[in-house]
Design a protein around this motif. Structure first.
Motif, mmCIF file in Angstrom:
data_model
loop_
_atom_site.group_PDB
_atom_site.id
_atom_site.type_symbol
_atom_site.label_atom_id
_atom_site.label_comp_id
_atom_site.label_asym_id
_atom_site.label_seq_id
_atom_site.Cartn_x
_atom_site.Cartn_y
_atom_site.Cartn_z
ATOM 1 N N VAL A 180 13.646 68.470 -13.955
ATOM 2 C CA VAL A 180 13.355 69.112 -15.239
ATOM 3 C C VAL A 180 13.086 68.004 -16.257
ATOM 4 C CG1 VAL A 180 14.719 71.202 -14.821
ATOM 5 C CG2 VAL A 180 15.831 69.216 -15.808
ATOM 6 N N PRO A 181 12.352 68.314 -17.319
ATOM 7 C CA PRO A 181 12.012 67.260 -18.273
ATOM 8 C C PRO A 181 13.241 66.652 -18.949
ATOM 9 C CG PRO A 181 11.199 69.410 -19.014
ATOM 10 C CD PRO A 181 11.679 69.588 -17.631
ATOM 11 N N CYS A 182 14.283 67.475 -19.119
ATOM 12 C CA CYS A 182 15.440 67.005 -19.884
ATOM 13 C C CYS A 182 16.591 67.941 -19.571
ATOM 14 C CB CYS A 182 15.105 67.061 -21.385
ATOM 15 S SG CYS A 182 16.484 66.639 -22.472
ATOM 16 N N THR A 183 17.820 67.436 -19.572
ATOM 17 C CA THR A 183 18.947 68.349 -19.343
ATOM 18 C C THR A 183 19.010 69.399 -20.450
ATOM 19 O OG1 THR A 183 20.323 66.653 -20.366
ATOM 20 C CG2 THR A 183 20.481 66.875 -17.973
ATOM 21 N N GLY A 184 18.442 69.058 -21.590
ATOM 22 C CA GLY A 184 18.397 70.017 -22.686
ATOM 23 C C GLY A 184 17.561 71.235 -22.353
ATOM 24 N N ARG A 185 16.741 71.112 -21.335
ATOM 25 C CA ARG A 185 15.891 72.226 -20.949
ATOM 26 C C ARG A 185 16.607 73.163 -19.963
ATOM 27 N NH1 ARG A 185 14.485 75.570 -17.978
ATOM 28 N NH2 ARG A 185 12.383 76.255 -17.443
ATOM 29 N N PRO A 219 24.519 59.876 -22.979
ATOM 30 C CA PRO A 219 24.337 60.170 -24.408
ATOM 31 C C PRO A 219 23.826 58.923 -25.124
ATOM 32 C CG PRO A 219 26.456 61.003 -23.641
ATOM 33 C CD PRO A 219 25.872 60.221 -22.504
ATOM 34 N N GLY A 220 22.829 59.120 -25.949
ATOM 35 C CA GLY A 220 22.228 57.978 -26.631
ATOM 36 C C GLY A 220 20.968 57.487 -25.954
ATOM 37 N N ASP A 221 20.807 57.835 -24.676
ATOM 38 C CA ASP A 221 19.633 57.373 -23.929
ATOM 39 C C ASP A 221 18.545 58.430 -23.790
ATOM 40 O OD1 ASP A 221 20.929 55.046 -23.552
ATOM 41 O OD2 ASP A 221 21.266 55.269 -21.393
ATOM 42 N N ASN A 260 20.287 65.806 -24.239
ATOM 43 C CA ASN A 260 21.457 65.813 -23.355
ATOM 44 C C ASN A 260 22.741 66.153 -24.103
ATOM 45 O OD1 ASN A 260 21.391 63.435 -24.762
ATOM 46 N ND2 ASN A 260 21.786 62.097 -23.006
ATOM 47 N N MET A 261 22.769 65.830 -25.389
ATOM 48 C CA MET A 261 24.002 66.107 -26.122
ATOM 49 C C MET A 261 24.105 67.592 -26.494
ATOM 50 S SD MET A 261 24.870 62.665 -28.205
ATOM 51 C CE MET A 261 23.274 62.232 -28.873
ATOM 52 N N VAL A 262 22.948 68.203 -26.706
ATOM 53 C CA VAL A 262 22.952 69.653 -26.907
ATOM 54 C C VAL A 262 23.325 70.326 -25.581
ATOM 55 C CG1 VAL A 262 21.563 71.660 -27.537
ATOM 56 C CG2 VAL A 262 21.245 69.517 -28.752
ATOM 57 N N ALA A 263 22.755 69.771 -24.499
ATOM 58 C CA ALA A 263 23.037 70.336 -23.180
ATOM 59 C C ALA A 263 24.524 70.253 -22.862
ATOM 60 C CB ALA A 263 22.233 69.597 -22.114
ATOM 61 N N ARG A 264 25.148 69.153 -23.288
ATOM 62 C CA ARG A 264 26.563 68.946 -22.988
ATOM 63 C C ARG A 264 27.416 70.119 -23.503
ATOM 64 N NH1 ARG A 264 28.583 63.314 -25.132
ATOM 65 N NH2 ARG A 264 28.151 64.292 -27.120
ATOM 66 N N ARG A 265 27.093 70.583 -24.699
ATOM 67 C CA ARG A 265 27.838 71.719 -25.249
ATOM 68 C C ARG A 265 27.610 72.973 -24.406
ATOM 69 N NH1 ARG A 265 28.807 72.023 -31.647
ATOM 70 N NH2 ARG A 265 30.127 70.185 -31.728
ATOM 71 N N ARG A 266 26.376 73.141 -24.014
ATOM 72 C CA ARG A 266 26.041 74.316 -23.221
ATOM 73 C C ARG A 266 26.799 74.283 -21.889
ATOM 74 N NH1 ARG A 266 19.969 74.216 -22.834
ATOM 75 N NH2 ARG A 266 20.009 74.143 -25.093
ATOM 76 N N PHE A 267 26.859 73.087 -21.300
ATOM 77 C CA PHE A 267 27.566 72.973 -20.019
ATOM 78 C C PHE A 267 29.054 73.267 -20.190
ATOM 79 C CE2 PHE A 267 24.236 69.502 -18.951
ATOM 80 C CZ PHE A 267 23.305 70.483 -18.662
ATOM 81 N N PRO A 307 28.170 63.440 -31.544
ATOM 82 C CA PRO A 307 28.084 62.385 -30.517
ATOM 83 C C PRO A 307 29.386 62.261 -29.728
ATOM 84 C CG PRO A 307 27.222 61.602 -32.613
ATOM 85 C CD PRO A 307 27.794 62.944 -32.879
ATOM 86 N N ASP A 308 30.511 62.589 -30.382
ATOM 87 C CA ASP A 308 31.788 62.415 -29.699
ATOM 88 C C ASP A 308 32.330 63.717 -29.116
ATOM 89 O OD1 ASP A 308 32.244 63.623 -32.102
ATOM 90 O OD2 ASP A 308 34.017 62.435 -32.626
ATOM 91 N N ASP A 309 31.453 64.666 -28.841
ATOM 92 C CA ASP A 309 31.926 65.903 -28.206
ATOM 93 C C ASP A 309 32.646 65.562 -26.905
ATOM 94 O OD1 ASP A 309 31.164 67.929 -29.938
ATOM 95 O OD2 ASP A 309 29.120 68.030 -29.128
ATOM 96 N N PRO A 310 33.686 66.321 -26.581
ATOM 97 C CA PRO A 310 34.422 66.012 -25.351
ATOM 98 C C PRO A 310 33.525 66.128 -24.124
ATOM 99 C CG PRO A 310 35.143 68.108 -26.317
ATOM 100 C CD PRO A 310 34.246 67.454 -27.308
ATOM 101 N N GLN A 311 33.699 65.221 -23.195
ATOM 102 C CA GLN A 311 32.863 65.256 -21.998
ATOM 103 C C GLN A 311 33.645 64.766 -20.774
ATOM 104 O OE1 GLN A 311 29.457 62.679 -22.367
ATOM 105 N NE2 GLN A 311 30.722 60.856 -22.282
#
Lengths: 351, 474
Positions: free
Chosen positions: B56-61, B85-87, B94-101, B466-470
């Motif tokens: 996929v183009p991005c985990t955000g997708r 994150p950051g890359d 990816n950081m938006v995706a992280r919340r979704r995950f 940026p510091d969302d728990p992961q």
């Protein structure tokens, strides 16, 4: 008058006999606070108390989803295998007269013209034991659409409440077969007992205070096609399909392939005229573009088109579930009345 | 019904296979992990041949549906991996995706998915070594969990001995009838005034339905019809569901709202589905509404029923006032019984939890009543109606029902205001409220966000820190 009188214990014995004989018994059971039709293996679970199940037992002759055929694509071609109905003989026990009538309306749809083989097979294997009502619920309006709390339409065997026990009599050869064992041990019911049972049915009938929907309204309703009343009604409708799925007589389905390009099944699943997708065509055009037009279809199908096609009977048996369970309280009877009383549109717009 | 999933075809065991090999659907971002997996190959790293990469183009997708579909199609596990994150090639996908995950993971575990089957990782284009480790670890975990039989092959549901905690007695008595009548009278007068003065062209409120005591939504367009408006503890509908229909209209709408309904209005404002200028909110100080059995609805236990600050008008038994005026006399509230029920379910072994939800979903009729009554389900075309391809199976069976119910709940993550209308109307009594509540608890715990309070902030799953728990991401 033929028929027998059964005490509660005798009714249990009869059910036990049927179960022991390998008959699949489907009856109302109370489960987690709701009444639903389920296959039972213990007569003690059967609940014949007042009230109706959340939805009709139509799923046992017209399953929510069923395979029509399966396909497999192999190197040497495509193999198709017709679906077989693996259903055993089944008894729908304790079906309210409205629901039994609903099955008869489904029969007209599925067997009235071109015969639907899967439906026909399940229906053949099914015996319906209807259960007269000891009281009506607030949403009941069977008497307004030609039914009765002691109605016989669609039932093979009739069970009427009589004091602490039940009166039972067969109405069809299927019903006679099911009741055959009773003649060897059950007490015959007297004419007076039947008369009393009927009198109490009449009392229930009288407690349902809804004026009749007239068959002659079919053409008036059809003429209301362009009436603004549908817009006013349809505005509230949210477009779910609770009314059609809990309805004993709604019969629409969608056909869909469930599988991959190499193998799978062609299935049919319940579908509903209240969904926007129901009539949307591949081009994107939707002949019923608004919720109002979809709601109108549901009402007109039941009270205008169906009666014109099937001997004046409505495609509504007055169980009232759609009224009680609609998230926004749409009342189909009220809709019919509003459309009949509304000023007419030109009526010649195509359906 | 036999299963014919996509991955089932992929998952054919090799002839003469020595041991069972899991199939893991690996959803990889194009820029980092896909390249990282390439790197693992070009540097001759050896790792188990269990992953089926999906680029996929991005985990955000990654729509959560992709993950749900992988399981539905027969995958034994799913591995999601993208840039650190950051890359992110797209800066923050990816950081938006992280919340979704985060939300999806909580929901999947809640419906009984074995957590060993769902893996997340950040693997950069240079981390060929890490990729091979991640795959090895995920494979070991999925192998330990065994072949997945959770989706589609559910069969006759087992009824587990799950006893949800008893709901305590309601914190307050039945609302007084005279108060209800007073509220109705004030509503009628206010509606007539708003219509007469041309402030609004329609008032959406409640009127008596055809069954005894029933209250139904009504649209009042002429002041002489304002007398239809009524009020009681049976005014259960969340009328905000009608707002998106006015999205493209000039008309101004007045809406009668309870505190729970207003949360949905906040959600609609956040998502630009309604213009604040075109809506007049008539807040009613709410004594709590009845559930289908006539007792206080669960959502009301912890709610004080005050008119929220968003409202333009406050209606109480004492009268109608412009502006939002909390009565100050906060009504008795207790703990939210849904908390206890969710916590109890979450404490069960995954097997029991899965059996509980299987039994629940087995009854689902797919009437989409839950979707229809939900103010936040406003999509013009729902994902369940996307049929090219068919994302959500139309078959009304274990497979289709699970996909639908999980998809519905995850689409409401961080958006559901907890009005519980979905659970109220469900003919099968599926506890959709608990699904929503579980996700809401996760969102609150992780992101410190409560739905439906401030229309000026972004919904939690549209944004990130940026510091969302992961801690769950490798």
């Amino acid at each position: 008058m033929t028929g027998w009188r059964l005490s509660g214990a005798e009714l249990t014995r009869w059910l036990e006999d049927l179960l022991r004989g390998g008959t699949r018994v489907i009856a109302p059971v109370d489960e987690d606070g709701r009444r639903v039709f389920k296959a039972v293996d213990d007569p003690a679970r059967v609940c014949l108390a007042s009230g109706k199940t959340r939805w009709s037992p139509k799923e046992f002759v017209f399953p929510k989803t069923e395979a029509l055929f399966s396909y497999a694509v192999q190197a040497d071609g495509v193999t198709l295998r017709a679906a077989s109905v693996d259903a055993a003989e089944q008894v729908l026990f304790g079906v309210r007269p409205c629901d039994a009538a609903g099955l008869a309306r489904l029969d007209a749809t599925f067997l009235g013209g071109e015969i639907d083989p899967l439906y026909a097979r399940r229906r053949d294997l099914t015996t319906v034991v209807s259960l007269g009502c000891a009281e009506a619920e607030p949403e009941c309006f069977c008497t307004a659409v030609g039914g009765s709390p002691g109605g016989e339409e669609g039932s093979d065997l009739q069970l009427l409440p009589a004091g602490e026990g039940w009166l039972v009599r067969p109405l069809t050869p299927k019903g006679e077969r099911l009741a055959a064992s009773l003649s060897t041990w059950a007490a015959k019911a007297s004419d007076e007992e039947w008369e009393q049972a009927r009198a109490s049915v009449r009392r229930v009938e009288e407690s349902i205070r809804h004026s009749a929907v007239a068959r002659e309204w079919a053409s008036i309703l059809e003429a209301s096609f362009d009436s603004p009343v549908w817009e006013a009604l349809g505005r509230r409708c949210l477009g779910c399909s609770i009314c059609t799925y809990v309805c004993p007589s709604c019969s629409c389905f969608d056909v869909n392939d469930n599988g991959t390009a190499s193998c799978g099944e062609r299935c049919r699943s319940w579908d509903s005229c209240t969904f926007a997708l129901f009539t949307r065509q591949a081009s994107g055009h939707n002949p019923r573009p608004t919720q109002a037009s979809r709601y109108r279809q549901r009402v007109l199908h039941k009270f205008a088109y169906y009666p014109q096609r099937y001997e004046g009977r409505f495609m509504c048996v007055g169980c009232g579930r759609c009224v009680a369970m609609c998230p926004v309280g749409m009342d189909i009877q009220e809709a019919v009345r509003m459309a009949v009383e509304a000023p007419r549109g030109s009526g010649d717009a195509g359906r | 019904m036999p299963e014919h999933g996509d991955a089932a075809a992929v998952a054919q065991p090799a002839v003469g296979a020595r041991e069972w090999q899991p199939v893991i659907a690996a959803v990889l971002c194009h820029w980092c992990t896909y390249a990282g997996a390439d790197m693992a190959g070009t540097t001759r790293r050896v790792y188990p041949a269990t992953v089926r990469p999906l680029r996929v183009p991005c985990t955000g997708r990654i729509d959560p549906l992709l993950i749900v579909k992988a399981f539905e199609s027969g995958a034994d596990g799913v591995l999601v991996s993208g840039c650190h994150p950051g890359d992110c090639h797209y800066v923050q996908g990816n950081m938006v995706a992280r919340r979704r995950f985060t939300a999806l993971r909580a929901l999947m575990e809640f419906v009984g998915l074995d957590p060993r089957r769902l893996h997340f990782a950040w693997v950069s284009a240079s981390e060929g070594v890490k990729w091979s480790q991640v795959v090895a670890e995920a494979t070991a975990a999925v192998r330990e969990a065994g072949p997945f039989q959770g989706w589609g092959t559910l069969g006759e549901p087992r009824r587990p001995a799950v006893r949800l905690p008893e709901v305590p007695a309601p914190p307050r008595g039945a609302p007084r009838i005279e108060d209800q009548q007073a509220v109705a009278a004030h509503l009628q007068r206010l509606a007539a005034t708003l219509l007469d003065e041309g402030q609004v062209s329609v008032v959406i409120g409640y009127a008596a339905g055809s069954l005894d005591g029933q209250m139904v939504p009504t649209f009042v367009e002429r002041s002489e019809d304002a007398s239809k408006l009524a009020w009681s503890d049976r005014c259960v509908n969340n009328l905000a569901v009608y707002l998106p229909a006015f999205r493209r209209q000039e008309a101004k709408v007045a809406l009668v709202v309870k505190k729970c309904d207003a949360r949905a209005v906040v959600g609609l404002l956040q998502e630009a589905q309604v213009s604040r200028k075109r809506v007049v909110l008539i807040g009613v100080s709410c004594p709590g509404v009845a559930d289908n059995k006539g007792t206080l609805a669960l959502k009301c236990y912890a709610c004080d029923g005050e008119v929220p600050s968003l409202c333009d008008w406050t209606v109480t038994p004492a009268g109608a006032q412009q502006g939002a005026h909390p009565s100050g006399a906060a009504r008795a509230v207790t703990d939210d019984p849904r908390d206890a029920q969710v916590t109890y379910l979450a404490s069960l072994p995954p097997e029991d939890r899965r059996a509980y939800w299987q039994a629940q979903f087995a009854e689902c009729l797919r009437c989409y009543g839950c979707r229809a009554v939900c103010p936040m389900c406003y999509c013009a075309v729902c994902v369940a109606e996307q049929n090219r391809p068919q994302w959500v199976p139309t078959t009304i069976d274990a497979k289709g029902n699970l996909t639908w119910n999980v998809t519905r709940a995850i689409h409401l993550a961080g958006r559901c205001g907890g009005c519980d209308e979905c659970a109220r109307v469900c003919p099968a009594d599926v506890r959709l409220d608990l699904l929503n509540h579980r996700v809401a608890m996760e969102v609150e715990q992780r992101f410190g966000y409560r739905t439906g309070e401030d229309p000026s902030v972004a919904p939690p799953l549209d944004t990130f820190r940026p510091d969302d728990p992961q801690e769950f991401i490798r």
